[in-house]
Write a protein that holds these residues in place. Structure first.
Motif, PDB file in Angstrom:
ATOM      1  N   LYS A  92       1.845   5.166   1.707  1.00 11.99           N
ATOM      2  CA  LYS A  92       2.021   6.013   3.217  1.00 11.99           C
ATOM      3  C   LYS A  92       0.889   5.652   3.674  1.00 11.99           C
ATOM      4  O   LYS A  92       0.597   5.789   5.342  1.00 11.99           O
ATOM      5  CB  LYS A  92       2.969   6.475   2.990  1.00 11.99           C
ATOM      6  CG  LYS A  92       4.408   6.387   2.404  1.00 11.99           C
ATOM      7  CD  LYS A  92       4.548   8.021   2.377  1.00 11.99           C
ATOM      8  CE  LYS A  92       6.454   7.732   1.622  1.00 11.99           C
ATOM      9  NZ  LYS A  92       7.456   8.982   1.627  1.00 11.99           N
ATOM     10  N   GLU A  93      -0.310   6.080   3.619  1.00 12.05           N
ATOM     11  CA  GLU A  93      -1.143   6.662   3.784  1.00 12.05           C
ATOM     12  C   GLU A  93      -2.052   5.378   4.341  1.00 12.05           C
ATOM     13  O   GLU A  93      -3.045   4.971   5.906  1.00 12.05           O
ATOM     14  CB  GLU A  93      -2.502   7.351   3.094  1.00 12.05           C
ATOM     15  CG  GLU A  93      -3.323   6.668   2.203  1.00 12.05           C
ATOM     16  CD  GLU A  93      -2.055   7.061   0.795  1.00 12.05           C
ATOM     17  OE1 GLU A  93      -2.680   5.913  -0.685  1.00 12.05           O
ATOM     18  OE2 GLU A  93      -1.064   6.616   0.611  1.00 12.05           O
ATOM     19  N   ASN A  94      -1.891   3.715   4.200  1.00 12.11           N
ATOM     20  CA  ASN A  94      -2.738   2.834   4.371  1.00 12.11           C
ATOM     21  C   ASN A  94      -1.522   2.328   5.278  1.00 12.11           C
ATOM     22  O   ASN A  94      -1.912   0.442   4.996  1.00 12.11           O
ATOM     23  CB  ASN A  94      -2.944   2.070   3.368  1.00 12.11           C
ATOM     24  CG  ASN A  94      -4.200   2.673   2.775  1.00 12.11           C
ATOM     25  OD1 ASN A  94      -5.044   3.549   3.537  1.00 12.11           O
ATOM     26  ND2 ASN A  94      -4.507   3.013   1.233  1.00 12.11           N
ATOM     27  N   LEU A  95      -0.058   2.265   5.079  1.00 15.35           N
ATOM     28  CA  LEU A  95       0.801   1.346   5.508  1.00 15.35           C
ATOM     29  C   LEU A  95       0.476   0.689   6.815  1.00 15.35           C
ATOM     30  O   LEU A  95       0.894  -0.415   6.832  1.00 15.35           O
ATOM     31  CB  LEU A  95       2.104   2.327   5.305  1.00 15.35           C
ATOM     32  CG  LEU A  95       4.260   1.490   5.490  1.00 15.35           C
ATOM     33  CD1 LEU A  95       3.267   0.514   4.244  1.00 15.35           C
ATOM     34  CD2 LEU A  95       4.766   2.126   5.621  1.00 15.35           C
ATOM     35  N   PRO A 110       0.927  -1.444  -0.149  1.00 12.65           N
ATOM     36  CA  PRO A 110      -0.099   0.074   0.071  1.00 12.65           C
ATOM     37  C   PRO A 110       0.274   1.291  -0.116  1.00 12.65           C
ATOM     38  O   PRO A 110       2.244   1.074  -0.285  1.00 12.65           O
ATOM     39  CB  PRO A 110      -0.948  -0.097   1.138  1.00 12.65           C
ATOM     40  CG  PRO A 110      -0.308  -0.942   1.997  1.00 12.65           C
ATOM     41  CD  PRO A 110       0.963  -1.900   1.265  1.00 12.65           C
ATOM     42  N   ARG A 139      -2.104   0.396   9.155  1.00 16.80           N
ATOM     43  CA  ARG A 139      -3.110  -0.484   8.435  1.00 16.80           C
ATOM     44  C   ARG A 139      -2.717  -1.810   7.800  1.00 16.80           C
ATOM     45  O   ARG A 139      -3.246  -2.840   8.225  1.00 16.80           O
ATOM     46  CB  ARG A 139      -4.667   0.389   7.844  1.00 16.80           C
ATOM     47  CG  ARG A 139      -5.572  -0.400   7.854  1.00 16.80           C
ATOM     48  CD  ARG A 139      -7.266   0.024   7.401  1.00 16.80           C
ATOM     49  NE  ARG A 139      -7.165   1.642   7.923  1.00 16.80           N
ATOM     50  CZ  ARG A 139      -8.120   2.443   7.452  1.00 16.80           C
ATOM     51  NH1 ARG A 139      -8.796   1.453   5.880  1.00 16.80           N
ATOM     52  NH2 ARG A 139      -7.877   3.676   8.322  1.00 16.80           N
ATOM     53  N   PHE A 140      -2.184  -2.028   6.769  1.00 13.99           N
ATOM     54  CA  PHE A 140      -1.456  -2.938   6.140  1.00 13.99           C
ATOM     55  C   PHE A 140      -0.951  -3.838   7.123  1.00 13.99           C
ATOM     56  O   PHE A 140      -1.564  -5.262   6.650  1.00 13.99           O
ATOM     57  CB  PHE A 140      -1.089  -2.605   4.829  1.00 13.99           C
ATOM     58  CG  PHE A 140      -0.431  -4.105   3.654  1.00 13.99           C
ATOM     59  CD1 PHE A 140      -1.228  -4.476   3.315  1.00 13.99           C
ATOM     60  CD2 PHE A 140       0.928  -4.029   4.048  1.00 13.99           C
ATOM     61  CE1 PHE A 140      -0.665  -5.599   2.331  1.00 13.99           C
ATOM     62  CE2 PHE A 140       1.106  -5.062   3.111  1.00 13.99           C
ATOM     63  CZ  PHE A 140       0.191  -6.147   2.317  1.00 13.99           C
ATOM     64  N   TRP A 141      -0.330  -3.228   7.210  1.00 17.73           N
ATOM     65  CA  TRP A 141       0.632  -4.433   8.354  1.00 17.73           C
ATOM     66  C   TRP A 141       0.116  -4.568   9.261  1.00 17.73           C
ATOM     67  O   TRP A 141       0.308  -6.066   9.439  1.00 17.73           O
ATOM     68  CB  TRP A 141       2.478  -3.700   8.609  1.00 17.73           C
ATOM     69  CG  TRP A 141       3.256  -3.273   7.244  1.00 17.73           C
ATOM     70  CD1 TRP A 141       3.287  -2.464   6.633  1.00 17.73           C
ATOM     71  CD2 TRP A 141       3.771  -4.402   6.846  1.00 17.73           C
ATOM     72  NE1 TRP A 141       4.342  -2.236   5.704  1.00 17.73           N
ATOM     73  CE2 TRP A 141       4.569  -3.926   5.442  1.00 17.73           C
ATOM     74  CE3 TRP A 141       3.833  -5.684   6.766  1.00 17.73           C
ATOM     75  CZ2 TRP A 141       4.782  -4.946   4.489  1.00 17.73           C
ATOM     76  CZ3 TRP A 141       3.909  -6.714   5.638  1.00 17.73           C
ATOM     77  CH2 TRP A 141       5.238  -5.393   4.578  1.00 17.73           C
ATOM     78  N   SER A 145      -3.002  -5.493   9.776  1.00 16.06           N
ATOM     79  CA  SER A 145      -3.806  -6.677   8.606  1.00 16.06           C
ATOM     80  C   SER A 145      -3.034  -8.186   8.740  1.00 16.06           C
ATOM     81  O   SER A 145      -3.182  -9.238   9.065  1.00 16.06           O
ATOM     82  CB  SER A 145      -4.715  -6.234   7.818  1.00 16.06           C
ATOM     83  OG  SER A 145      -3.784  -6.027   6.759  1.00 16.06           O
TER      84      SER A 145
END
Length: 209
Positions: free
Chosen positions: A151-154, A149, A156-158, A160
């Motif tokens: 930077k804005e969703n970094l 993803p 949250r991605f990690w 998950s």
């Protein structure tokens, strides 16, 4: 100082009547006279905890590789995940539990057991999982195995990605904690044996005097 505390059978001063280098020499001498099973447990017990840490590292590495679909550089990722947790666990257990215990700096059984459990859980269980995350993240970015993803969703991605892995590793962390508790309990028991033999030797010397 009347010396009364030295006459009390359970006094701390009686256990610590030898100080510094002389005390360490006596502990080492008595340790060398213990049964081989006790000596091996003291000398090599931390290796068993460290071997489990290596297995935790390999398991966490495999879980992250599957989640991120990494299919390349298996040996390059598996080798550090086996070696680094092993060395770290041995170093931390030796410096945090065993050495303070057998040098007389850690007489409290509860403290020794808690230290052993924390070492097993944190260094032998959680640390390999945390170590596997950036390693496999770099591999995923390098080989484009999984879409990463922005930077804005970094974060949250990690989170998950990590959540199912750490859920699977929870049993390994628990086992490592119990192993550390058991090992520290056995080591403290051997240390008590040494203290008892020191007390017996001291009583014999006083009777002969």
């Amino acid at each position: 100082m009347t010396g009364r505390e030295f006459l009390e059978p359970d006094s701390v001063q009686q256990r610590l009547y030898l100080d510094g280098f002389k005390r360490l020499e006596v502990i080492q001498k008595i340790f060398n006279e213990l049964p081989k099973a006790d000596q091996n447990l003291c000398n090599h017990g931390s290796y068993f905890l460290a071997a489990n840490a290596s297995l935790c590292g390999l398991a966490a590495n495999n879980f992250f590789r599957n989640v991120l679909h990494v299919r390349r550089a298996f040996i390059a990722s598996a080798l550090p995940m086996a070696v680094i947790p092993f060395l770290s666990t041995v170093a931390v257990y030796e410096g945090f539990v065993r050495e303070p215990l057998f040098s007389g700096q850690l007489d409290c059984e509860v403290c020794a057991v808690v230290r052993g459990g924390l070492t097993g859980a944190v260094v032998g269980g959680l640390y390999p999982a945390f170590l596997a995350l950036p390693l496999n993240a770099s591999l995923a970015a390098r080989y484009f195995s999984s879409p990463l993803p922005g930077k804005e969703n970094l974060v949250r991605f990690w989170l998950s990605v990590s959540k199912p892995v750490f859920r699977k590793m929870s049993w390994a962390v628990l086992i490592q904690a119990l192993t550390g508790l058991y090992l520290a309990t056995k080591h403290h028991g051997i240390y008590v044996k040494i203290l008892q033999q020191m007390d017996a030797s001291r009583d014999t010397e006083e009777l002969q005097a």
